[in-house]
Design a protein around this motif. Structure first.
Motif, mmCIF file in Angstrom:
data_model
loop_
_atom_site.group_PDB
_atom_site.id
_atom_site.type_symbol
_atom_site.label_atom_id
_atom_site.label_comp_id
_atom_site.label_asym_id
_atom_site.label_seq_id
_atom_site.Cartn_x
_atom_site.Cartn_y
_atom_site.Cartn_z
ATOM 1 N N HIS A 22 24.097 -5.157 90.125
ATOM 2 C CA HIS A 22 24.037 -4.512 91.440
ATOM 3 C C HIS A 22 23.511 -3.081 91.337
ATOM 4 C CE1 HIS A 22 25.565 -7.770 93.781
ATOM 5 N NE2 HIS A 22 26.640 -7.886 93.019
ATOM 6 N N GLN A 23 23.881 -2.378 90.284
ATOM 7 C CA GLN A 23 23.342 -1.029 90.086
ATOM 8 C C GLN A 23 21.834 -1.082 89.869
ATOM 9 O OE1 GLN A 23 25.508 0.572 86.780
ATOM 10 N NE2 GLN A 23 27.103 1.460 88.076
ATOM 11 N N ALA A 24 21.383 -2.047 89.078
ATOM 12 C CA ALA A 24 19.946 -2.188 88.824
ATOM 13 C C ALA A 24 19.211 -2.565 90.111
ATOM 14 C CB ALA A 24 19.698 -3.231 87.742
ATOM 15 N N ARG A 35 8.611 0.906 94.760
ATOM 16 C CA ARG A 35 8.350 0.646 96.179
ATOM 17 C C ARG A 35 7.146 -0.280 96.322
ATOM 18 N NH1 ARG A 35 10.140 5.817 98.640
ATOM 19 N NH2 ARG A 35 12.389 5.515 98.599
ATOM 20 N N ASN A 36 7.260 -1.237 97.200
ATOM 21 C CA ASN A 36 6.190 -2.191 97.526
ATOM 22 C C ASN A 36 5.700 -2.986 96.313
ATOM 23 O OD1 ASN A 36 6.241 -1.294 100.211
ATOM 24 N ND2 ASN A 36 4.837 0.380 99.716
ATOM 25 N N THR A 37 6.572 -3.208 95.352
ATOM 26 C CA THR A 37 6.191 -4.028 94.196
ATOM 27 C C THR A 37 6.903 -5.374 94.218
ATOM 28 O OG1 THR A 37 7.931 -3.107 92.793
ATOM 29 C CG2 THR A 37 5.771 -2.034 92.705
ATOM 30 N N GLY A 38 7.794 -5.572 95.172
ATOM 31 C CA GLY A 38 8.520 -6.837 95.254
ATOM 32 C C GLY A 38 9.501 -7.028 94.114
ATOM 33 N N ALA A 39 9.883 -5.943 93.465
ATOM 34 C CA ALA A 39 10.802 -6.043 92.329
ATOM 35 C C ALA A 39 12.211 -6.343 92.832
ATOM 36 C CB ALA A 39 10.795 -4.755 91.524
ATOM 37 N N SER A 40 12.818 -7.374 92.253
ATOM 38 C CA SER A 40 14.190 -7.728 92.621
ATOM 39 C C SER A 40 14.888 -8.354 91.420
ATOM 40 C CB SER A 40 14.198 -8.700 93.801
ATOM 41 O OG SER A 40 13.639 -9.936 93.417
ATOM 42 N N ILE A 41 16.213 -8.326 91.483
ATOM 43 C CA ILE A 41 17.033 -8.921 90.431
ATOM 44 C C ILE A 41 18.220 -9.591 91.106
ATOM 45 C CG2 ILE A 41 18.238 -6.727 90.065
ATOM 46 C CD1 ILE A 41 18.543 -7.535 87.124
ATOM 47 N N GLU A 42 18.561 -10.790 90.636
ATOM 48 C CA GLU A 42 19.653 -11.526 91.282
ATOM 49 C C GLU A 42 20.208 -12.586 90.339
ATOM 50 O OE1 GLU A 42 16.564 -14.525 93.548
ATOM 51 O OE2 GLU A 42 17.386 -12.807 94.604
ATOM 52 N N TRP A 43 21.422 -13.038 90.662
ATOM 53 C CA TRP A 43 22.026 -14.153 89.940
ATOM 54 C C TRP A 43 21.346 -15.437 90.386
ATOM 55 C CZ3 TRP A 43 25.158 -13.592 85.962
ATOM 56 C CH2 TRP A 43 25.960 -12.464 85.862
ATOM 57 N N SER A 44 21.137 -16.346 89.465
ATOM 58 C CA SER A 44 20.710 -17.695 89.834
ATOM 59 C C SER A 44 21.558 -18.651 89.003
ATOM 60 C CB SER A 44 19.218 -17.896 89.577
ATOM 61 O OG SER A 44 18.911 -17.717 88.229
ATOM 62 N N GLY A 45 22.705 -18.956 89.527
ATOM 63 C CA GLY A 45 23.655 -19.774 88.784
ATOM 64 C C GLY A 45 24.760 -18.910 88.208
ATOM 65 N N TYR A 92 5.486 -12.587 89.456
ATOM 66 C CA TYR A 92 5.922 -12.802 88.075
ATOM 67 C C TYR A 92 7.439 -12.951 88.072
ATOM 68 C CZ TYR A 92 1.386 -11.680 86.089
ATOM 69 O OH TYR A 92 0.062 -11.707 85.739
ATOM 70 N N LYS A 93 7.927 -13.933 87.304
ATOM 71 C CA LYS A 93 9.364 -14.186 87.222
ATOM 72 C C LYS A 93 9.813 -14.146 85.771
ATOM 73 C CE LYS A 93 9.977 -17.015 91.295
ATOM 74 N NZ LYS A 93 10.685 -18.136 91.858
ATOM 75 N N LEU A 94 11.061 -13.743 85.588
ATOM 76 C CA LEU A 94 11.667 -13.736 84.263
ATOM 77 C C LEU A 94 13.121 -14.154 84.430
ATOM 78 C CD1 LEU A 94 11.158 -11.238 81.489
ATOM 79 C CD2 LEU A 94 13.479 -11.627 82.214
ATOM 80 N N SER A 95 13.543 -15.116 83.640
ATOM 81 C CA SER A 95 14.938 -15.555 83.679
ATOM 82 C C SER A 95 15.605 -15.222 82.356
ATOM 83 C CB SER A 95 15.033 -17.061 83.922
ATOM 84 O OG SER A 95 14.641 -17.365 85.231
ATOM 85 N N GLY A 96 16.833 -14.775 82.455
ATOM 86 C CA GLY A 96 17.612 -14.479 81.259
ATOM 87 C C GLY A 96 19.003 -15.058 81.401
ATOM 88 N N THR A 97 19.602 -15.401 80.281
ATOM 89 C CA THR A 97 20.943 -15.979 80.317
ATOM 90 C C THR A 97 21.916 -15.107 79.535
ATOM 91 O OG1 THR A 97 20.452 -17.315 78.373
ATOM 92 C CG2 THR A 97 20.115 -18.354 80.511
ATOM 93 N N LEU A 98 23.167 -15.196 79.922
ATOM 94 C CA LEU A 98 24.231 -14.514 79.190
ATOM 95 C C LEU A 98 24.662 -15.415 78.040
ATOM 96 C CD1 LEU A 98 26.415 -13.175 82.120
ATOM 97 C CD2 LEU A 98 24.765 -11.925 80.747
ATOM 98 N N VAL A 99 24.723 -14.850 76.859
ATOM 99 C CA VAL A 99 25.107 -15.611 75.674
ATOM 100 C C VAL A 99 26.592 -15.365 75.424
ATOM 101 C CG1 VAL A 99 24.696 -15.945 73.218
ATOM 102 C CG2 VAL A 99 22.799 -15.344 74.719
ATOM 103 N N GLN A 100 27.372 -16.437 75.501
ATOM 104 C CA GLN A 100 28.810 -16.323 75.271
ATOM 105 C C GLN A 100 29.255 -17.410 74.306
ATOM 106 O OE1 GLN A 100 31.447 -14.890 78.314
ATOM 107 N NE2 GLN A 100 29.969 -15.520 79.857
ATOM 108 N N GLY A 101 30.275 -17.111 73.556
ATOM 109 C CA GLY A 101 30.803 -18.078 72.602
ATOM 110 C C GLY A 101 30.058 -18.007 71.278
#
Length: 163
Positions: A22-24, A35-45, A92-101
């Motif tokens: 949320h800070q990012a 500004r006007n770059t369409g940059a966004s970050i969100e949870w997907s799952g 352009y899209k980039l997906s990242g996952t949290l590594v746990q365990g």
């Protein structure tokens, strides 16, 4: 006297990651260069984070902003596995996952390291996605913790339940 022990785990506080996200996102909406770059970050799952931007450079800059926020929240960057940027239409899209365990492969590496280089009388047991290290002497356990902190296993390690 009973054996002293601690657990080696690889967990991420999801609330801290959510706060960093949320800070990012807030910084991406307010910073002049985004500004006007369409940059966004969100949870997907539950464990996946998606970043979007109009250009690959802005996407990588947004990723840097997110990583900076993770560092400020004391979350290791080893806990976030970012994929490669991919173009999807004009975005352009980039997906990242949290590594746990701790995977069984990494758990075996850690136990081998403890057996080979750790103090005598220290036992390590694999318990699912965590590792229990026990010994009669607490000083030996401190030595094992410093040994594991000095080694890079490619995952973020935390030491909990020290008794």
């Amino acid at each position: 006297m009973a054996d002293s022990s601690f657990d080696v785990v690889s967990k991420v506080d999801r609330q801290e990651v959510d706060n960093a996200l949320h800070q990012a996102a807030k910084e991406l909406t307010t910073r002049f260069d985004f500004r006007n770059t369409g940059a966004s970050i969100e949870w997907s799952g539950e464990e996946t984070i998606t970043l979007n931007a109009d250009t690959e450079e802005r996407l990588l800059a947004a990723l840097d902003v997110f990583k900076e926020k993770l560092i400020r929240r004391d979350i290791s960057l080893k806990a976030f596995d970012a994929g490669e940027p991919a173009q999807s239409g004009k975005i352009y899209k980039l997906s990242g996952t949290l590594v746990q365990g701790i995977s069984s492969e990494n758990a075996k590496k850690i136990t081998k390291k403890i057996r080979d280089e750790g103090p005598k009388g220290v036992k390590a047991q694999i318990q699912g996605e965590e590792l229990r290290v026990s010994s009669k002497k607490r000083d030996d356990l401190q030595g094992v913790i410093s040994l594991l902190k000095g080694e890079d296993f490619g995952i973020a390690l935390q030491f909990v339940n020290y008794r």
